[in-house]
Design an enzyme around this catalytic site. Structure first.
Site, mmCIF file in Angstrom:
data_model
loop_
_atom_site.group_PDB
_atom_site.id
_atom_site.type_symbol
_atom_site.label_atom_id
_atom_site.label_comp_id
_atom_site.label_asym_id
_atom_site.label_seq_id
_atom_site.Cartn_x
_atom_site.Cartn_y
_atom_site.Cartn_z
ATOM 1 N N ASP A 490 0.811 71.360 -32.927
ATOM 2 C CA ASP A 490 0.114 70.271 -32.017
ATOM 3 C C ASP A 490 -0.384 71.226 -30.780
ATOM 4 O O ASP A 490 0.442 72.134 -30.256
ATOM 5 C CB ASP A 490 1.322 69.706 -31.413
ATOM 6 C CG ASP A 490 0.962 68.595 -30.298
ATOM 7 O OD1 ASP A 490 -0.289 68.786 -29.633
ATOM 8 O OD2 ASP A 490 1.727 67.535 -30.086
ATOM 9 N N HIS A 491 -1.811 71.210 -30.522
ATOM 10 C CA HIS A 491 -2.532 71.916 -29.580
ATOM 11 C C HIS A 491 -2.036 71.812 -28.122
ATOM 12 O O HIS A 491 -2.261 72.690 -27.302
ATOM 13 C CB HIS A 491 -3.993 71.849 -29.848
ATOM 14 C CG HIS A 491 -4.618 73.384 -29.713
ATOM 15 N ND1 HIS A 491 -4.278 74.114 -28.556
ATOM 16 C CD2 HIS A 491 -5.687 73.717 -30.155
ATOM 17 C CE1 HIS A 491 -5.031 75.126 -28.819
ATOM 18 N NE2 HIS A 491 -5.669 75.186 -29.921
ATOM 19 N N ARG A 492 -1.234 70.770 -27.785
ATOM 20 C CA ARG A 492 -0.850 70.444 -26.433
ATOM 21 C C ARG A 492 0.461 71.369 -26.065
ATOM 22 O O ARG A 492 0.772 71.514 -25.045
ATOM 23 C CB ARG A 492 -0.540 68.897 -26.451
ATOM 24 C CG ARG A 492 -1.750 68.010 -26.785
ATOM 25 C CD ARG A 492 -1.042 66.887 -26.684
ATOM 26 N NE ARG A 492 -0.289 66.468 -27.692
ATOM 27 C CZ ARG A 492 0.278 65.196 -28.351
ATOM 28 N NH1 ARG A 492 -0.076 64.125 -27.648
ATOM 29 N NH2 ARG A 492 1.251 65.035 -29.273
#
Ligand code: FAD
Length: 1014
Positions: A490-492
């Site tokens: 998850d790039h967040r």
């Protein structure tokens, strides 16, 4: 009159839906303070306290003892003034689980979609309890009735299991906490019932039992009553509440309450309840608060609209299929990316086999260890704009369930649990996962996931992470380039570089499992070496290591720069100092004689020359005995100073050899000596005393004004006045020995307390006791300015904690300011060995960064004690031999030989807490012990530190005369992982001070039992 505060039935576990009021600890009208325990309640697992965090007066209506109250239901109230107290007894709501106590719940009529049902109109006469479909996990919205364990008309006791239900993940028991007779209408086996909907009833009398098995609320997902329209009071829009099962309720908000309906709506709309203002009674978030919330995400609210129509006649998904489908759909909100790294798993497979653990578990452990280096991989995104930072690594690993479908049991604490315990746990989980009999806490809330399809021959794949995790690892089958490990993240939460670094660490752990799993075989590499192993240093670390290796038939040389082995411990440390201590003890003991009526012996006089003769005799005899033993067990003992020339050769410099066993050999020039090659090397070179750059200190060393633990043994007589700098073990022991010998002693310590390694209360008491010694003064928080003058006329200038300058005139100053390894002459860089803060870096298996070079004892820092060095030496030998042995500092021990003695084994309370242990402590003063009273040795105490969770004794701490002997029992208790029960049941002989240990265990057990009951 202000709004009363509602004391609610707390939800004390994930599975708890109702509780039984066991006792009221306060009465109506009592003044309540924050933190008071007002009642105890029985949950599905234990009796627990109900604590309140409001001040006021306890007011009715209160729930009667034994009444069953749903979670969140009111059990009593707190009002602001005594005048507002309602004296009424039982709350009418408490009788059954069918009624909600809180007003807002009633007004929202959340009977069929919330956690708790409202009364069903099919309720039979005499109903005392409605058995509802319990919410057994956060994601569960409905369940299937698998089996009725009890039949209609059966007498039900509290705690009986009446039925089994299948949730989205497992088959679980339905337990009831009321007495009565099982009555219909009863849901049929195989019917689907929404959470909170009645499955059957308990009636008071046998003749009230309704025998019909009529279906109640079956197939909750389709039930009309499970759909309700709620109109927001603050907005004109209306929201259709989806059928049970259509969404996961939102997470409970931190430090506030939300009604089940509010959670459900928030879950459907993707609203974070933490961001919602609660306008219900006592600030509870109610449905209208959620509906009016500005955080309502229109996209999320309308997510179901994105479903494209699909032709065909679909069959309804079963609970498990639905759970997977919803979870996968919700993962679409994650902005993900993939990173792949290949790893060669051969060594891991071999090591796992040798250890008898599954490769899957070894991978999970490796993932957990890699997480310690890259903690962000273990975090997760939380709506909205929050990151949950976690330190516990709980890894979910997908397993195929019998009959199809995926179940994901979670192995918890992968960062800290031992591989063996993880393997045992996994075996247990696996069996139940396959038959879908996991409990909710066994599959809920993983922090990371692993999906291994290597065994299915898959050459590459990636997996989908689910909300609540930042990443999932997909493992494919090993090919020519290794085993592809693909992380979808998850790039967040994490970026590509972080994932790549994590994967590289993981690759290292998988390809070099010996660094964390222990040896897979002997460490001596193939080669024509002069010696299999060369041990450098003949102190306790080196000698114990060399003896163990020789005993296993290894060709071992021990290079030591003195004519006899024994190192600092024998020649300059433990043994000579204890010879002095023994003489000082005699002087003290004589002073105690009079207390027992023995007169004429209390004026002891020390003959220094005789003491020194005895001391030297003991040292030389033991040195000679040790050398003979070493040679006898076939260790090649080489006198000389070793230095590395490469990672498999060293040069033994013999130019400076001398024959004086009481003096360290000087490092001569390198002309005379021999070059030796080795398969493995063990560095056990110790740490000489360190003298800080205090003005005059180094000059004083040359003329004997300033002494260290290396040179104090040359004293010709007992100094009349002595300065000691440093409040560690060496300084404290020396200071008190010389005060007992008649010197006037001043000890200066820069820190606020002495003996940093000793439990704080013990160290504090010891300072007070020693300050009572007539001729000994301890000054903490002191700063030494300078040391001037010659031996016999030294001026020790210092500033005390009040900022005033002082000068202490004395004959000598002993610098007891710590010990530090001297690494330069050893030339470790030529072998590529790393050091950190001046110490050689070694792991719990005594390995340095060079796989065949080991380091033990003082040279690696930590506890600089002789038995620590000896143990690490044995660990190095075991690792070299290919055995699995580690050094565990949490079980190490020590004694400070003052009077009374301070001793410790294991952890103090603070240390236990810092390791996440929920610890309790029990202590007993020596003054209550008969033996201590007889001998007038009443100073001090014993303390025991216990892990409340499993009652394991994790530390024992002493301040007592004879603690050097008493500690032996503590050592066995802690190293043997003994529990309070085992210690309490042990039969200690009377009259001995060991009885205190049994007594303390019984006392703490009783306390824990009582506090658990309350
Ligand atoms: C006054 C005092 C009292 C102490 N009391 C206690 C006590 O009561 N209990 C306790 O547990 N501990 C005590 N200690 C600590 C204990 O002495 C040490 O922790 C212990 O000796 C460390 O063992 P070691 O094997 O690591 O090193 P050492 O015992 O220091 O042995 C290392 C040996 O290697 C030799 N050497 C160094 N470099 C080379 C080289 N390049 N080539 C060849 N040989 C080399 C050294 O000369 C030495 O002989 C005391 C220390 C002191 C100073």
């Amino acid at each position: 009159m202000s709004e009363p505060y509602v004391i609610k039935m707390p939800q004390l576990s994930d599975t708890m839906t109702e509780g039984v009021v066991v006792s009221w600890e306060k009465n109506i009208g009592d003044k309540i303070e924050r933190g008071d325990i007002v009642a105890t309640v029985e949950t599905d697992k234990a009796i627990m306290d109900v604590e309140v965090f409001r001040e006021g007066f306890l007011s009715g209506p209160i729930s009667e003892v034994d009444s069953v109250v749903p979670v969140e239901g009111a059990i009593a109230y707190i009002v602001a003034s005594e005048a507002e107290v309602q004296k009424d007894g039982a709350a009418p709501v408490a009788a059954t689980t069918t009624a909600m106590a809180s007003e807002e719940a009633a007004s929202e009529k959340i009977d069929d979609s919330g956690d708790m049902p409202a009364a069903s109109n099919q309720e039979p006469e005499g109903t005392v309890n409605t058995i509802v479909m319990p919410q057994l996990s956060d994601t569960m919205t409905e369940g299937i009735v698998v089996e009725w364990i009890k039949s209609l008309g059966d007498k039900i006791e509290r705690g009986d299991i009446v039925a089994q239900v299948e949730t989205d993940k497992a088959i679980m028991d339905v337990e009831v906490f009321r007495e009565g007779y099982l009555s219909g209408p009863m849901t049929e086996v195989d019917s689907v019932v929404a959470v909170g909907v009645a499955m059957a009833y308990l009636v008071e009398k046998e003749d009230q039992v309704v025998k019909e098995g009529a279906v109640v609320q079956s197939s909750g997902a389709q039930s009309s009553s499970s759909t309700e329209e709620v109109t927001s009071s603050s907005s004109t829009s209306s929201h259709q509440i989806q059928p049970a099962g259509s969404s996961t309720p939102a997470a409970r908000p931190n430090n506030k309450y939300a009604t089940p309906l509010a959670r459900k709506i928030a879950g459907q709309s993707g609203i974070d309840l933490n961001a919602v203002q609660g306008n219900g009674p006592a600030g509870v978030i109610v449905a209208s608060d959620v509906m009016g919330s500005s955080t309502l995400a229109p996209a999320a609210a309308g997510a179901s609209m994105l479903e494209a129509p699909v032709p065909g006649n679909g069959r309804a998904m079963n609970a498990m299929e639905k759970a997977i489908s919803h979870s996968m759909s919700s993962s679409l909100s994650m902005p993900t990316f993939n990173v792949t790294v290949n790893a060669v798993p051969t060594a891991l497979i071999k090591a796992s086999k040798k250890k008898g653990v599954s490769v899957t578990v070894s991978i999970a452990k490796a993932c957990g260890l890699a997480m310690l280096k890259h903690p962000t991989m273990n975090w997760c995104y939380q709506p909205t704009d929050k990151l949950v930072e976690r330190s516990n690594v709980d890894i979910g690993m997908a397993v195929s369930a019998d009959g199809g479908g995926l179940v994901v049991p979670v192995l918890r604490g992968c960062e800290s649990s031992s591989l063996e315990s993880m393997n045992d746990e996994w075996k247990e989980l696996l069996g139940r996962a396959r038959s879908r009999r996991l409990k909710p806490d066994e599959y809920a809330n993983p922090t990371f996931m692993v999906s291994n399809m290597g065994m299915l021959g898959v050459s590459y794949f990636d997996a989908i992470p689910t909300p609540g995790t930042a990443a999932i690892l997909a493992i494919a089958a090993a090919g020519t380039e290794g085993m592809p490990m693909t992380i979808t993240a998850d790039h967040r939460v994490v970026n590509g570089a972080e994932v790549a670094l994590y994967l590289n660490t993981l690759k290292g752990l998988i390809e070099q499992p010996e660094t964390w799993m222990g040896p897979t075989g002997p460490a001596v590499p193939e080669g024509d070496w002069d010696y299999d192993v060369i041990v450098i240093g003949g102190g306790p670390g080196g000698e114990d290591c060399a003896r163990d290796l020789a005993a296993h038939g290894m060709k071992v040389a021990m290079v030591n720069d003195s004519p006899y082995p024994g190192g600092e411990c024998l020649w300059r440390g433990c043994i000579p100092s204890k010879a002095w201590r023994a003489a000082a003890d005699k002087i003290r003991d004589r002073a105690h004689d009079e207390h027992l009526g023995v007169e004429g012996t209390n004026k002891a006089k020390l003959n220094w020359k005789k003491l020194e003769k005895t001391r030297k005799y003991v040292l030389e005899t033991r040195g000679d005995m040790a050398l003979k033993t070493d040679k006898g067990v076939k260790i090649k003992v080489i006198q000389g100073f070793a230095r590395f020339e490469s990672d498999h050769t060293l040069f033994v410099d013999q130019s400076g050899n001398n024959d004086n066993p009481h003096q360290r050999a000087p490092n001569g020039d390198s002309s005379k000596g021999e070059k030796l090659s080795f398969g493995c090397a063990v560095i056990a070179t110790g740490a000489p005393p360190f003298v800080p750059p205090i003005p005059g200190a180094h000059d004083g060393l040359t003329d004997g004004a300033v002494l260290t633990s290396d040179t104090v043994w040359g004293l010709e007589s007992v100094p009349k006045r002595l300065g000691v700098i440093g409040g560690g073990a060496i300084g404290m022991e020396m200071a008190q020995i010389f005060q007992d010998f008649g010197s006037k002693v001043l000890l200066l310590e820069g820190q606020e307390r002495i003996l940093a390694e000793v439990e704080p209360e013990i160290a504090k008491h010891l300072t007070a006791v020693l300050n009572d010694d007539q001729n000994l003064t301890i000054q903490t928080s002191a700063s030494v300015k300078s040391i001037k003058g010659k031996a016999g006329a030294v001026k020790l200038v210092y500033t005390s904690d009040d900022g005033k300058d002082h000068t202490f005139s004395c004959d000598h100053v002993i610098m007891a300011t710590g010990k530090r390894p001297v690494l330069e002459p050893l030339q470790i860089d030529k072998a590529g060995i790393e050091s950190e803060n001046g110490m050689i870096k070694a792991d719990i298996r005594s390995r340095t960064n060079v796989p065949h070079i080991f380091a033990v004892g003082d040279v690696i820092g930590g506890l600089m004690l002789a038995h620590t060095a000896g143990q690490q030496g044995r660990v190095a030998a075991a690792t070299i031999l290919g055995e699995d042995m580690t050094y565990d500092q949490d079980k190490d021990s020590g004694v400070i030989f003052t009077r009374p003695e301070a001793a410790f084994v294991g952890l103090s309370m603070d240390q236990a807490k810092s390791k996440g242990i929920d610890a309790a402590e029990v202590k007993m003063p020596m003054s209550i012990d008969a033996k201590a009273m007889i001998t007038n040795e009443t100073h001090g105490m014993i303390k025991m530190v216990v892990d409340k969770k499993n009652h394991r004794v994790v530390g024992v701490h002493y301040l007592a005369d004879h603690a050097d002997t008493l500690i032996g029992e503590g050592v066995m208790i802690v190293s043997g992982d003994m529990t309070l029960e085992q210690v309490a049941h042990a039969i200690h002989p009377h009259p001995t001070q060991t009885e205190m240990i049994g007594e303390m265990a019984r006392r703490l057990l009783s306390r824990l039992r009582r506090s658990k009951k309350k």
